[in-house]
Design a protein around this motif. Structure first.
Motif: not given
Length: 83
Positions: A1-19, A71-77
């Motif tokens: 079994m191999r381990t791979y990495q995924q990258v998720l980029i989310i854009e919101t209109t505010a710097i808030s985890l709940r945006a 005006g857009y916040c880019t979150w990298w996960l």
């Protein structure tokens, strides 16, 4: 079994985890793609989270403080997965 990495980029209109997410994209290192980056088949990914907080609750890890660009916040996960 191999381990791979995924990258998720989310854009919101505010710097808030709940945006509310207004756009997202994802890359998965386990997918063999013969085309340039950013042309990964979208059918592979169904990570349409309502907020960054929802993604964190699903096991994603925040890479750092989000960038605020015009005006857009880019979150990298990231997260690891096995296949």
């Amino acid at each position: 079994m191999r381990t791979y990495q995924q990258v998720l980029i989310i854009e919101t209109t505010a710097i808030s985890l709940r945006a509310k997410a207004v756009e997202w994209s994802c890359e998965d290192s386990s997918v063999d793609v013969l085309s340039p980056v950013n042309l990964t088949p979208p059918a592979q990914f169904h990570y349409q989270y309502e907020t960054v907080l929802h993604a964190l609750g699903d096991g994603w890890k925040l890479l750092g403080i989000p960038e605020d660009i015009m005006g857009y916040c880019t979150w990298w996960l990231v997260r690891d997965h096995q296949s």
